[in-house]
Design an enzyme around this catalytic site. Structure first.
Site, PDB file in Angstrom:
ATOM      1  N   LYS A   1     -12.705  10.076   4.831  1.00  0.00           N
ATOM      2  CA  LYS A   1     -12.321   8.665   4.933  1.00  0.00           C
ATOM      3  C   LYS A   1     -10.804   8.566   4.828  1.00  0.00           C
ATOM      4  CE  LYS A   1     -11.255   4.725   2.368  1.00  0.00           C
ATOM      5  NZ  LYS A   1     -10.460   4.226   3.412  1.00  0.00           N
TER       6      LYS A   1
ATOM      7  N   GLU B   1      -4.570  14.324  -6.319  1.00  0.00           N
ATOM      8  CA  GLU B   1      -3.125  14.437  -6.061  1.00  0.00           C
ATOM      9  C   GLU B   1      -2.594  13.011  -6.078  1.00  0.00           C
ATOM     10  OE1 GLU B   1      -1.544  17.211  -5.766  1.00  0.00           O
ATOM     11  OE2 GLU B   1      -3.211  18.597  -5.481  1.00  0.00           O
TER      12      GLU B   1
ATOM     13  N   CYS C   1       5.095  11.077  -1.913  1.00  0.00           N
ATOM     14  CA  CYS C   1       4.744  11.277  -3.324  1.00  0.00           C
ATOM     15  C   CYS C   1       5.842  12.090  -4.005  1.00  0.00           C
ATOM     16  CB  CYS C   1       3.407  11.972  -3.442  1.00  0.00           C
ATOM     17  SG  CYS C   1       3.330  13.448  -2.452  1.00  0.00           S
TER      18      CYS C   1
ATOM     19  N   GLU D   1       6.467   4.363 -10.506  1.00  0.00           N
ATOM     20  CA  GLU D   1       6.580   4.757  -9.096  1.00  0.00           C
ATOM     21  C   GLU D   1       6.760   3.501  -8.243  1.00  0.00           C
ATOM     22  OE1 GLU D   1       3.058   6.035  -6.835  1.00  0.00           O
ATOM     23  OE2 GLU D   1       4.270   7.679  -6.053  1.00  0.00           O
TER      24      GLU D   1
END
Ligand code: NAP
Length: 499
Positions: free
Chosen positions: A174, A249, A283, A383
């Site tokens: 997905k 992750e 990331c 972040e």
């Protein structure tokens, strides 16, 4: 309206009738690229069944043969590199050179993973008893779920799929709802490479229904997930309830340490690329620059004058340095962080706004932004995932490391120094899965493990490199006794020694 797509289940593209759809949109222009059906729990059940049915045959396909199919996929990715790179840029917004890099990772990783098919090593281990041999085998866990984000719409699916398939797992994939078109083209390449029906299945739709449905489906034996920490926490909890293997992750807040002996020209090159490449939506993006007080003012001046020159615009234009951010939601979230910086009285050094006028009005373009930030503020710790760099002042090396480690994340890190001893200290002092020396926080290579610690990587799994197989396999221990009599380990050993 763009192209219309369906799901790919059991080797066939199927378009369910009367289903709600969603669109993939070019973030630079607002153009609709394609439409996709919203998957349901029933679609997941069909895809999981296909993966389960295909597994016994795929599992028994010798790993070198599985590798041949992956090598063929690598060859097709190479052939279609420019076409796919342009699609990455149109669907996600990164500049075309980075679009090419995204596809190059697929070429490289499928080639690398194909070789793993001939290096599917276990161990042979001596027994404590005579006429007995012991060994370990690495075996696939079964049908797996692969859930990916939008920022590397070809590369991240490649890392997961290449590893899962060479390991002998079948998969239900997905993609992010922002980049389903890249994902569909990715699946087409695998089909073209000759995978048997059911080995790779593809369902689009919302994370809450399709993503959640994959994780919770009883036939899915492991999940590999890349995305934000909040979603990752949810996936982790669901996987724990089901007691299955999960690879996570997640996000990062990556720091570059600039020491007083750094090569400042090199530093500037690295920070521009690390902070503003992919409009900061990696990331591993450089989100913090922690500069030693002796060079701090010089670093800030150079940063601002360099970043001012960045050309923001059409990502298909080879001379553009930074494209749009990936979606309206991304834009809203990043602007909210910029507002937070202003409210918390961080010093705005550059940018801090949405770009307007002409072609900018059709897309989600933000100015490269630099803030001078206090270490306890939100911009120093959370972040942002956009073109916003926070600069912090450190008293010395120890202070810089303390600032770098004082966040819940631990993905990438970097130090610029000409002192080799300090570089070696930093490799061990920085709490992160990756440390670069005299290079930016981005730039992973497929033959090395990739992943983080702390909230970035709570499962301590690593993608790419030889560690990639671990997510999708388990270790079987085998004892073969060819003595022809009953031998008792631990019990008979004592006797043997006395005799
Ligand atoms: P996200 O919102 O967490 O989404 C990631 C994927 O999870 C998407 O496919 C999403 O589907 C799906 N999802 C959403 N809710 C779900 C649920 N309840 N159960 C299962 N799946 C669900 O992340 P993103 O915005 O796409 O990506 C940005 C984040 O990814 C950043 O935090 C970035 O740092 C991180 N990232 C990490 C790495 C790494 O290797 N450490 C690499 C790249 C990106 P929908 O799109 O349909 O919502």
């Amino acid at each position: 309206m763009g192209e219309e797509f369906g799901f790919f289940i059991a080797g066939k593209w199927t378009t369910p009738k009367g289903r709600k759809t969603f669109e993939s949109i070019n973030p630079a222009t607002g153009e609709v690229l394609a439409s996709f059906p919203q998957g349901t729990v029933q679609d997941i059940a069909a895809a999981a069944k296909a993966a389960k049915d295909a597994w016994p045959k795929w599992r028994r396909t010798p790993p070198p043969r599985r590798g041949e199919l992956l090598l063929e996929a690598s060859r097709i990715f190479r052939q279609k590199k420019e076409e796919l790179a342009r699609l990455v840029t149109r669907e996600m917004g990164k500049v075309i050179s980075e679009g090419r890099g995204d596809v190059q990772e697929a070429i490289d990783f499928f080639e690398y993973a194909s070789g793993e098919g001939r290096r599917f090593f276990g161990e042979t281990v001596p027994s404590e008893l005579p006429d007995k041999i012991c060994m370990t085998l690495r075996l696939p866990v079964g049908p797996v779920g692969l859930i990916t984000p939008w920022n590397f719409p070809i590369a991240i699916p490649s890392w997961k799929t290449g590893a899962a398939l060479i390991a002998g797992c079948t998969a239900v994939f997905k993609p992010s709802s922002l980049t389903p078109l890249c994902a569909a083209k990715f699946v087409q390449v695998l089909h073209e490479a000759g995978l048997s029906p059911g080995v790779m299945n593809f369902v689009t739709g919302s994370g809450g229904v399709v993503g959640d449905g994959i994780v919770n489906h009883p036939d899915i034996r492991a999940v590999s997930f890349t995305g934000g920490v909040d979603t990752g926490r949810h996936v982790y909890e669901a996987a724990a309830k089901k007691m299955i293997k999960v690879g996570l992750e997640l996000g990062g807040k990556n720091a570059v340490l600039a020491m007083e002996d750094a090569d400042l020209d090199l530093l500037m090159e690295g920070v521009m690329f690390g902070a503003f490449g992919t409009a900061g939506q990696r990331c591993t993006a450089t989100s913090r620059l922690i500069a030693h007080k002796a060079i701090y003012d010089d670093v800030v001046d150079r940063l601002v004058s360099r970043a001012k020159k960045l050309r923001v615009g059409n990502p298909l234009d080879e001379s553009t340095d930074m494209g749009p951010v990936a979606s309206a939601d991304q834009e809203t979230k990043i602007l909210a962080y910029i507002e937070t910086g202003r409210k918390e009285k961080d010093t705005l050094l550059l940018g801090g706004e949405k770009l307007r006028g002409g072609a900018y009005d059709r897309g989600f373009f933000l100015a490269p932004t630099i803030f001078e930030v206090d270490r306890k503020r939100r911009l120093a710790r959370e972040e942002i995932f956009g073109p916003v760099l926070s600069v912090l002042r450190a008293r010395d090396y120890e202070d810089a490391v303390a600032i770098a480690n004082d966040v819940p994340y631990g993905l990438s890190s970097s130090i610029y120094t000409s002192d080799v001893r300090r570089a070696f200290h930093a490799m061990q002092d920085l709490e992160a899965g990756i440390t670069y020396v005299n290079a930016p926080t981005i730039g992973a290579e497929v033959q090395l493990p990739f992943g983080g610690i702390k909230e970035t990587g709570p499962t301590d799994t690593r993608e790419a490199g030889t560690t990639a197989l671990e997510e999708f396999t388990y270790v079987k221990t085998v004892y073969v006794d060819y003595s022809g009599r009953l031998q008792k380990a631990q019990i008979d050993t004592e006797k043997l020694v006395r005799e």
